[in-house]
Design a protein around this motif. Structure first.
Motif: not given
Length: 444
Positions: A324-330
């Motif tokens: 979830l965190g990296m999806t938000l960042a990308l």
């Protein structure tokens, strides 16, 4: 019943030599993290000075772990010959020396060769210091492995901040490497004086004495069984049954994806910040610092979380947070969301290395040191495979799109997480119980 008549439940005091050894092992973990991670914020300078493309740089970084894949296989034999403490310290001094070669690399071949040597030494250090850490944990009779890895992450954060500050101040690469060799190498030698003496098998559970007239030897799976003693019968590879080998390999696959997640921050974090946003060299290094900082918090609090949830549930929760965190960042790219995304990835994989190492080392029917060696070998495989893949995708698309591999790594962790122990397995038959649970999970 009178409260004063109740039996005392206070744990037995920890021997003084074990307490000293815990701090010595923690220091070695700290140095291991700081020594190499100080290089990472200087990667953009190396790339520019040598004139490398993302693909060429990713290939050089990916080739480095070949040294770890080859050298790591010798770790069990070296520990049997010289002991885990001496092997860990000597290998760390060799690693710090090879890091100086990385700093002064002037060609692709030089960089790749220096990284091969560094990763070979690091693989042996990694396996042997975890093995010695397990000795100390057995003396403590409670979980402390996550705290060791917390010290590694703390060292990585300190090294990353040191490298970022040196980059911002324009400190020469060779000078930073020389300071690291002197400081980190000397501290590693000092740590050896405080580690446990004796054979590495000293703290392993001894067989329960049989009563008079009974057949000697513990029942298989009992608390008195020596974990390192092979169980008779069946085809064996490296002293392991096929079932044990399968479980160890599943634990190793967890570390393939955990290591690849860490590599996303260490190899590509600074480059992602510089390529995608207009930031200073110090700010670029914060992507890696965020990943390691969150991982540090996750590891120092990890023993309490794992005691409550179990290794398996903790791994699944962490994988979800990482994805979830990296999806938000990308999806919503900005310096702030990038730092949040890398931090989420770091927290998400925080407990996986300690959990997999513990499960492999405690697994019944696996010879001493072999489980750690195999799992550590798989971890190096992740560091070998992921950089070239991400580098090639970055050149074909952009680094932002290449880093979509990180949420995919989280899916891989979920797939193999059944090999880890559940909430009640950790205090029962250890990895044997986790193996049964993992098999049941796979069948469901």
């Amino acid at each position: 019943m009178n409260a004063h008549s109740a039996p005392s439940r206070r744990p037995a005091p920890v021997p003084a030599d074990a307490r000293r050894a815990r701090w010595a092992v923690s220091l070695l973990f700290l140095l291991n993290g700081a020594s190499f991670c100080a290089i990472l914020p200087r990667y953009p300078e190396l790339v520019e000075s040598i004139g490398l493309s993302n693909t060429a740089f990713g290939l050089a970084v990916g080739i480095g772990p070949i040294g770890g894949l080859v050298a790591g296989l010798a770790a069990a034999r070296l520990m049997r010959r010289w002991g885990s403490a001496s092997v860990a310290v000597i290998a760390q001094v060799v690693a710090s020396t090879s890091h100086l070669l990385v700093y002064v690399a002037s060609s692709w071949l030089w960089l790749a060769g220096a990284l091969i040597i560094a990763m070979a030494a690091d693989a042996i250090t990694d396996i042997s210091m975890n093995s010695h850490g397990m000795r100390v944990e057995r003396r403590y009779r409670r979980s402390i492995m996550n705290s060791y890895h917390g010290w590694w992450s703390l060292g990585a954060v300190g090294g990353g901040l040191f490298g970022s500050a040196a980059a911002q101040l324009g400190v020469a690469l060779w000078l930073q490497g020389l300071v690291g060799l002197v400081v980190f190498g000397a501290a590693a030698v000092v740590s050896r004086w405080f580690m446990l003496a004796g054979d590495d098998a000293t703290e392993r559970t001894a067989p329960t004495p049989a009563p008079a007239g009974a057949v000697a030897g513990p029942a298989p799976g009992s608390a008195g069984e020596v974990p390192a003693t092979p169980v008779p019968g069946g085809m064996r590879i490296a002293g392991m049954t096929l079932r044990s080998l399968g479980l160890v390999c599943a634990l190793g696959m967890i570390l393939v994806f955990a290591g690849s997640t860490e590599d996303a921050g260490s190899t590509w974090g600074a480059l992602f910040m510089l390529d995608t946003f207009e930031v200073t060299p110090f700010a670029a290094g914060l992507a890696f610092v965020a990943l390691q900082g969150a991982q540090t918090i996750g590891r120092f609090t990890g023993d309490a979380v794992v005691d409550r949830l179990g290794d398996r549930a903790t791994a699944r929760l962490g994988a979800a947070v990482s994805a979830l965190g990296m999806t938000l960042a990308l999806l919503v790219p900005s310096p702030a969301t990038a730092i949040i995304g890398f931090a989420a990835a770091g927290w998400g994989v925080a407990t996986l290395f300690p959990a997999a190492y513990r499960a492999a080392d405690d697994m019944p029917g696996v010879p001493q040191g072999v489980g750690l060696t195999v799992v550590g070998w798989f971890a190096r495989l992740g560091f070998f495979v992921s950089p070239p893949i991400v580098g090639a995708l970055a050149d074909a698309l952009t680094l932002r799109y290449a880093l979509w591999m990180v949420p995919l790594y989280a899916v891989g962790i979920l797939v193999f997480s059944g090999a880890l122990s559940g909430r009640f397995d950790r205090h029962g038959t250890g990895a044997e119980a986790s193996g049964r649970s993992g098999t049941a999970d796979a069948e469901r």
